[in-house]
Scaffold this motif. Structure first.
Motif, PDB file in Angstrom:
ATOM      1  N   PRO A 149      -1.603   2.153  23.073  1.00 33.11           N
ATOM      2  CA  PRO A 149      -3.042   2.394  22.886  1.00 33.11           C
ATOM      3  C   PRO A 149      -3.876   1.975  24.097  1.00 33.11           C
ATOM      4  CG  PRO A 149      -2.092   1.542  20.863  1.00 33.11           C
ATOM      5  CD  PRO A 149      -1.010   1.465  21.903  1.00 33.11           C
ATOM      6  N   ARG A 150      -3.545   0.833  24.704  1.00 33.20           N
ATOM      7  CA  ARG A 150      -4.298   0.376  25.874  1.00 33.20           C
ATOM      8  C   ARG A 150      -4.102   1.324  27.052  1.00 33.20           C
ATOM      9  NH1 ARG A 150      -8.529  -2.614  26.514  1.00 33.20           N
ATOM     10  NH2 ARG A 150      -7.701  -4.578  25.702  1.00 33.20           N
ATOM     11  N   GLU A 151      -2.883   1.798  27.236  1.00 32.42           N
ATOM     12  CA  GLU A 151      -2.606   2.719  28.340  1.00 32.42           C
ATOM     13  C   GLU A 151      -3.339   4.045  28.154  1.00 32.42           C
ATOM     14  OE1 GLU A 151       1.855   0.853  29.175  1.00 32.42           O
ATOM     15  OE2 GLU A 151       1.618   2.755  28.093  1.00 32.42           O
ATOM     16  N   ARG A 152      -3.506   4.464  26.891  1.00 33.53           N
ATOM     17  CA  ARG A 152      -4.237   5.706  26.632  1.00 33.53           C
ATOM     18  C   ARG A 152      -5.724   5.555  26.938  1.00 33.53           C
ATOM     19  NH1 ARG A 152      -1.608   7.587  20.809  1.00 33.53           N
ATOM     20  NH2 ARG A 152       0.572   7.518  21.504  1.00 33.53           N
ATOM     21  N   VAL A 153      -6.236   4.347  26.805  1.00 33.60           N
ATOM     22  CA  VAL A 153      -7.630   4.091  27.167  1.00 33.60           C
ATOM     23  C   VAL A 153      -7.788   4.098  28.686  1.00 33.60           C
ATOM     24  CG1 VAL A 153      -9.481   2.369  27.129  1.00 33.60           C
ATOM     25  CG2 VAL A 153      -8.141   2.803  25.063  1.00 33.60           C
ATOM     26  N   ILE A 154      -6.831   3.504  29.375  1.00 33.68           N
ATOM     27  CA  ILE A 154      -6.918   3.376  30.829  1.00 33.68           C
ATOM     28  C   ILE A 154      -6.657   4.704  31.542  1.00 33.68           C
ATOM     29  CG2 ILE A 154      -5.698   2.355  32.817  1.00 33.68           C
ATOM     30  CD1 ILE A 154      -5.617  -0.256  31.271  1.00 33.68           C
ATOM     31  N   PHE A 155      -5.788   5.534  30.985  1.00 29.88           N
ATOM     32  CA  PHE A 155      -5.428   6.808  31.619  1.00 29.88           C
ATOM     33  C   PHE A 155      -6.664   7.622  32.025  1.00 29.88           C
ATOM     34  CE2 PHE A 155      -2.318  10.659  31.070  1.00 29.88           C
ATOM     35  CZ  PHE A 155      -2.872  11.270  32.188  1.00 29.88           C
ATOM     36  N   PRO A 156      -7.571   7.985  31.095  1.00 29.86           N
ATOM     37  CA  PRO A 156      -8.713   8.812  31.506  1.00 29.86           C
ATOM     38  C   PRO A 156      -9.669   8.112  32.451  1.00 29.86           C
ATOM     39  CG  PRO A 156      -8.957   8.120  29.222  1.00 29.86           C
ATOM     40  CD  PRO A 156      -7.569   7.747  29.636  1.00 29.86           C
ATOM     41  N   LEU A 157      -9.738   6.791  32.374  1.00 35.40           N
ATOM     42  CA  LEU A 157     -10.599   6.061  33.302  1.00 35.40           C
ATOM     43  C   LEU A 157     -10.054   6.150  34.717  1.00 35.40           C
ATOM     44  CD1 LEU A 157     -11.340   2.887  31.142  1.00 35.40           C
ATOM     45  CD2 LEU A 157     -12.902   4.778  31.639  1.00 35.40           C
ATOM     46  N   VAL A 158      -8.743   5.972  34.844  1.00 33.67           N
ATOM     47  CA  VAL A 158      -8.104   6.101  36.155  1.00 33.67           C
ATOM     48  C   VAL A 158      -8.243   7.538  36.658  1.00 33.67           C
ATOM     49  CG1 VAL A 158      -5.891   6.030  37.375  1.00 33.67           C
ATOM     50  CG2 VAL A 158      -6.488   4.212  35.763  1.00 33.67           C
ATOM     51  N   ALA A 159      -8.029   8.509  35.750  1.00 37.15           N
ATOM     52  CA  ALA A 159      -8.143   9.919  36.132  1.00 37.15           C
ATOM     53  C   ALA A 159      -9.562  10.270  36.559  1.00 37.15           C
ATOM     54  CB  ALA A 159      -7.712  10.808  34.969  1.00 37.15           C
ATOM     55  N   ALA A 160     -10.541   9.528  36.036  1.00 38.43           N
ATOM     56  CA  ALA A 160     -11.937   9.768  36.402  1.00 38.43           C
ATOM     57  C   ALA A 160     -12.300   9.099  37.722  1.00 38.43           C
ATOM     58  CB  ALA A 160     -12.862   9.264  35.301  1.00 38.43           C
ATOM     59  N   GLY A 161     -11.360   8.347  38.304  1.00 36.62           N
ATOM     60  CA  GLY A 161     -11.612   7.715  39.590  1.00 36.62           C
ATOM     61  C   GLY A 161     -12.305   6.372  39.502  1.00 36.62           C
ATOM     62  N   VAL A 162     -12.296   5.754  38.317  1.00 34.14           N
ATOM     63  CA  VAL A 162     -12.931   4.444  38.159  1.00 34.14           C
ATOM     64  C   VAL A 162     -12.050   3.378  38.810  1.00 34.14           C
ATOM     65  CG1 VAL A 162     -13.844   2.768  36.506  1.00 34.14           C
ATOM     66  CG2 VAL A 162     -13.954   5.217  35.990  1.00 34.14           C
ATOM     67  N   LYS A 166     -13.563  -2.212  38.033  1.00 39.70           N
ATOM     68  CA  LYS A 166     -14.557  -1.725  37.081  1.00 39.70           C
ATOM     69  C   LYS A 166     -13.926  -1.455  35.713  1.00 39.70           C
ATOM     70  CE  LYS A 166     -17.989   0.343  40.158  1.00 39.70           C
ATOM     71  NZ  LYS A 166     -18.746   1.578  40.491  1.00 39.70           N
ATOM     72  N   VAL A 167     -12.697  -0.933  35.729  1.00 33.73           N
ATOM     73  CA  VAL A 167     -11.986  -0.722  34.462  1.00 33.73           C
ATOM     74  C   VAL A 167     -11.795  -2.059  33.757  1.00 33.73           C
ATOM     75  CG1 VAL A 167      -9.828   0.035  33.393  1.00 33.73           C
ATOM     76  CG2 VAL A 167     -10.808   1.354  35.279  1.00 33.73           C
ATOM     77  N   GLY A 168     -11.379  -3.074  34.522  1.00 36.94           N
ATOM     78  CA  GLY A 168     -11.189  -4.399  33.946  1.00 36.94           C
ATOM     79  C   GLY A 168     -12.472  -4.961  33.372  1.00 36.94           C
ATOM     80  N   PRO A 207     -10.649  12.952  27.339  1.00 38.66           N
ATOM     81  CA  PRO A 207     -12.074  12.653  27.518  1.00 38.66           C
ATOM     82  C   PRO A 207     -12.269  11.702  28.691  1.00 38.66           C
ATOM     83  CG  PRO A 207     -11.179  11.375  25.705  1.00 38.66           C
ATOM     84  CD  PRO A 207     -10.090  12.327  26.128  1.00 38.66           C
ATOM     85  N   ILE A 208     -13.290  11.935  29.467  1.00 33.96           N
ATOM     86  CA  ILE A 208     -13.612  11.029  30.571  1.00 33.96           C
ATOM     87  C   ILE A 208     -14.489   9.930  29.998  1.00 33.96           C
ATOM     88  CG2 ILE A 208     -14.622  10.804  32.861  1.00 33.96           C
ATOM     89  CD1 ILE A 208     -12.114  12.592  32.660  1.00 33.96           C
ATOM     90  N   ARG A 209     -13.877   8.784  29.786  1.00 30.25           N
ATOM     91  CA  ARG A 209     -14.545   7.724  29.026  1.00 30.25           C
ATOM     92  C   ARG A 209     -15.249   6.720  29.926  1.00 30.25           C
ATOM     93  NH1 ARG A 209     -10.660   5.229  24.662  1.00 30.25           N
ATOM     94  NH2 ARG A 209     -12.625   4.174  24.253  1.00 30.25           N
ATOM     95  N   THR A 210     -15.842   7.196  30.994  1.00 28.71           N
ATOM     96  CA  THR A 210     -16.550   6.276  31.879  1.00 28.71           C
ATOM     97  C   THR A 210     -17.843   5.828  31.228  1.00 28.71           C
ATOM     98  OG1 THR A 210     -17.569   8.162  32.966  1.00 28.71           O
ATOM     99  CG2 THR A 210     -15.608   7.240  33.998  1.00 28.71           C
ATOM    100  N   ARG A 211     -18.148   4.573  31.389  1.00 24.71           N
ATOM    101  CA  ARG A 211     -19.428   4.020  30.945  1.00 24.71           C
ATOM    102  C   ARG A 211     -20.010   3.253  32.117  1.00 24.71           C
ATOM    103  NH1 ARG A 211     -16.467   2.121  26.354  1.00 24.71           N
ATOM    104  NH2 ARG A 211     -16.661   0.010  27.157  1.00 24.71           N
ATOM    105  N   SER A 212     -21.292   3.348  32.286  1.00 21.83           N
ATOM    106  CA  SER A 212     -21.909   2.654  33.413  1.00 21.83           C
ATOM    107  C   SER A 212     -21.797   1.148  33.215  1.00 21.83           C
ATOM    108  CB  SER A 212     -23.383   3.053  33.531  1.00 21.83           C
ATOM    109  OG  SER A 212     -24.063   2.752  32.334  1.00 21.83           O
TER     110      SER A 212
END
Length: 234
Positions: A149-162, A166-168, A207-212
């Motif tokens: 589950p954690r890796e699935r959260v991180i995947f789109p964030l990394v793919a979005a270039g975060v 910032k992810v941490g 989904p690109i789950r970036t949040r400011s």
């Protein structure tokens, strides 16, 4: 020029007219296609093997379940399979509906061999491309299902270039932990590079789950580059 197919897929003819069905089957056999014939939509649905079929040639006015209804079922269940219509008389409203539904041809009987064969070659290429895409997507989904589950959260964030830091900050974990999860994602997805991982993310429609990140947090949390600048000035 020899236009026979090298590795033919299966063409299915669904036509209640036995003479038309058998004549067309003989023609396509001679062109190198594997052909099966059925007299009704119900018979086809009972025995057809979607894995082999590249195109279904439908009589427009089938008894029982008609050609347009069968076309919709084929489109919903087997998107890689093309549909071609044949009819005794050209019916403009029906032909328009068939083409809007994705039919590759709407021909009147007796069908011209060249028109049928040309359409089937196009159908074979389309089917091959579609099934390759489907196979690749199936493999990607299987790999994605193996992520935690954690890796699935991180995947789109990394793919979005975060950035890792910032992810941490966003997830409340350390940058080092993010790097570990990121490495696991790359390994499990069999991604040779970040670009490959990003492409996988697009194909999976993640989904690109970036949040400011809050401004205060950004100003109080130095990035790796700011740390290097401070170290250089000491």
């Amino acid at each position: 020029m020899d236009t026979k197919v090298d590795q033919p897929g299966e063409v299915v003819i669904v036509d209640s007219d036995v003479s038309t069905r058998e004549s067309l089957m003989d023609t396509l056999h001679a062109e190198g296609f594997l052909v099966r014939g059925f007299g009704s939509a119900e018979e086809f649905l009972k025995f057809a093997d979607e894995k082999r079929v590249i195109c279904v040639i439908l009589e427009a006015y089938l008894p029982g379940l008609d050609g347009l209804q069968l076309q919709q079922l084929i489109k919903a269940k087997w998107p890689a399979v093309s549909v071609m219509f044949v009819a005794e008389v050209a019916n403009i409203p029906m032909s328009v509906r068939a083409m809007k539904g994705g039919a590759i041809e709407f021909l009147t009987k007796p069908c011209q061999k060249d028109c049928v064969v040309s359409a089937l070659h196009s159908a074979a290429e389309r089917c091959k491309r579609t099934r390759l895409i489907e196979a690749e997507l199936y493999l990607l989904r299987d790999r994605y299902a193996r992520l935690t589950p954690r890796e699935r959260v991180i995947f789109p964030l990394v793919a979005a270039g975060v950035a890792n830091w910032k992810v941490g900050l966003q997830l409340g974990i350390s940058e080092m932990t993010v790097k570990v999860h990121r490495g696991n994602v790359m390994r499990k997805m069999n991604a040779e590079s970040l670009a490959a991982l990003i492409l996988m993310g697009f194909k999976l429609q993640l989904p690109i789950r970036t949040r400011s990140v809050p401004q205060a947090a950004q100003s109080s949390t130095p990035s790796p580059s700011s740390n290097r600048s401070c170290a250089a000035s000491v």
